[in-house]
Design an enzyme around this catalytic site. Structure first.
Site, PDB file in Angstrom:
ATOM      1  N   CYS A 220       0.774  -1.319   0.022  1.00  0.00           N
ATOM      2  CA  CYS A 220      -0.087  -0.040  -0.035  1.00  0.00           C
ATOM      3  C   CYS A 220       0.760   1.410   0.045  1.00  0.00           C
ATOM      4  O   CYS A 220       0.478   2.264  -0.492  1.00  0.00           O
ATOM      5  CB  CYS A 220      -0.922   0.181   1.180  1.00  0.00           C
TER       6      CYS A 220
ATOM      7  N   ASP B 150      -7.791   5.324  -1.498  1.00  0.00           N
ATOM      8  CA  ASP B 150      -7.377   4.152  -0.697  1.00  0.00           C
ATOM      9  C   ASP B 150      -6.847   2.946  -1.699  1.00  0.00           C
ATOM     10  O   ASP B 150      -7.469   2.478  -2.354  1.00  0.00           O
ATOM     11  CB  ASP B 150      -8.546   3.700   0.027  1.00  0.00           C
TER      12      ASP B 150
ATOM     13  N   HIS C  76      -6.074  -0.136  -0.642  1.00  0.00           N
ATOM     14  CA  HIS C  76      -6.445  -1.221  -0.062  1.00  0.00           C
ATOM     15  C   HIS C  76      -7.495  -2.158  -0.738  1.00  0.00           C
ATOM     16  O   HIS C  76      -8.425  -2.533  -0.162  1.00  0.00           O
ATOM     17  CB  HIS C  76      -6.663  -1.195   1.331  1.00  0.00           C
TER      18      HIS C  76
END
Length: 394
Positions: A87, A280, A282
């Site tokens: 990430c 994000d 993820h």
């Protein structure tokens, strides 16, 4: 992920993507707020009540790099997915991707689904495709071992002869104006304007390469990506820095902020009220292969739902990025930063000085050859033992 975070629905990718966070506990997803407070996205101001479509178009146009699966093994025999460990690297790709978009397409460029894209855009995407020969691929990053995201960007940009960027990492929370101008205008050394520090020639390209820029750019400036590792608190942001951080998102040179510990990094691109707006990484999506005609299937590289939000007090220590295409833009940035430092009741996030203090050693002045055999020497500039800082864990 903090309990104040808001995750928006993945309307376009539900069948192809896998959420790696436990998002079910948040119940119903929330749309972008109806508020009279201004919304700032990378130097652009919007009204959430009258310009919601424009806000979403701007956010969607940012490059969104997430976990991928089923790409060629890293190093030939290594992992075929970065789920669970990539990430921070993906956030590094996003902040550099924004710099490349500003460099080649301009900040006002907008992406539209299904629209035939410009060659420059396709070239930018190809630089991040998950394969060994892409400049900024996960394979290039992973091959270097545990490093800071700033170091990875600084290291790989040397080989991108198309973009001709200077990536500068400001150490010790200090930005040195003279040092940056020397790096972005290396031909000044040849003219005797500055004494040439050892290693600058190897790191930032030769004089001939700099002078081969398009005529309008020979002014004499190589576009700057300025990365500033920040310590704004021990684990969460100190309240005294909050207003200054907001002001940074308002600067036209802003590339956003990378924040979070290893395995929980996000790319922050703006704010509304007391909430930060972020992309994000993820989400695990299948790796993408360019088509036979050279086009890149690009829908999964753009976040086509309202952005995530997080209360600003949840932000961990971070890295701020800025892009200055010209010397005038850098001078304007310096002027704005000096004005911010004069604001009462706030603390500056970093120091801006005219010349290098005697106690400082810049990463750019190390005698670093293209094979980076001395990379371990540079890694000492990054606190790899501090789990509260952005250190890449591969």
């Amino acid at each position: 992920m903090c309990e104040n975070s808001v995750i928006s629905p993945l309307t376009s990718f539900s069948s192809a993507a896998t959420l790696t966070y436990d998002t079910l506990r948040f119940g119903e997803f929330e749309d972008f707020p109806e508020t009279s407070e201004p919304v700032w996205v990378l130097g652009k101001e919007y009204n959430a009540l009258t310009e919601k479509d424009e806000i979403l178009s701007d956010v969607t146009s940012r490059l969104w790099f997430t976990y991928r699966k089923n790409f060629p093994p890293i190093g030939g025999t290594g992992p075929t997915s970065d789920t669970g460990w990539g990430c921070m690297l993906r956030c590094g790709q996003m902040i550099l991707g924004e710099a490349l978009v500003c460099r080649h397409l301009g900040r006002d460029w907008r992406w539209a689904k299904g629209q035939k894209q410009r060659e420059e855009y396709i070239s930018i995407l190809n630089a991040f495709i998950d394969k060994k020969d892409s400049y900024y691929s996960i394979h290039q990053i992973g091959a270097g071992g545990p490093e800071s995201v700033a170091f990875f960007l600084w290291k790989l940009a040397v080989f991108d002869t198309w973009s001709k960027l200077v990536v500068h990492v400001a150490m010790d929370n200090t930005v040195v104006i003279e040092e940056i101008k020397r790096l972005c205008m290396p031909w000044l050394d040849a003219a005797g304007a500055y004494g040439e520090p050892e290693g600058v020639g190897e790191l930032n390209g030769c004089l001939e390469g700099a002078c081969a820029l398009a005529e309008e750019e020979t002014a004499l400036w190589k576009p700057l990506v300025l990365l500033i590792p920040l310590r704004l608190g021990l684990s969460d942001i100190n309240d005294a820095y909050i207003e200054t951080l907001k002001q940074c998102f308002m600067l036209p040179q802003s590339l956003g902020v990378i924040g979070g510990k290893p395995n929980s990094a996000h790319y922050f691109i703006g704010y509304v009220g007391e909430e930060l707006i972020y992309l994000d990484p993820h989400t695990t999506q299948p790796a993408v292969e360019p088509s036979d005609d050279g086009q890149v299937p690009d829908e999964t590289y753009h976040c086509q739902h309202p952005p995530c939000r997080m209360h600003i007090c949840e932000l961990d220590p971070s890295i701020a990025g800025f892009f200055c295409r010209t010397e005038d833009e850098f001078d304007d940035w310096c002027m704005r930063i000096r004005r911010l430092s004069c604001n009462r009741g706030t603390l500056p996030m970093f120091e801006l000085v005219d010349s290098q203090p005697s106690h400082m050693v810049s990463v750019d002045t190390l005698n670093l050859t293209p094979d980076f055999s001395d990379s371990d020497r540079l890694e000492r500039f990054f606190d790899s033992e501090d789990e509260e800082f952005e250190i890449l864990s591969l």
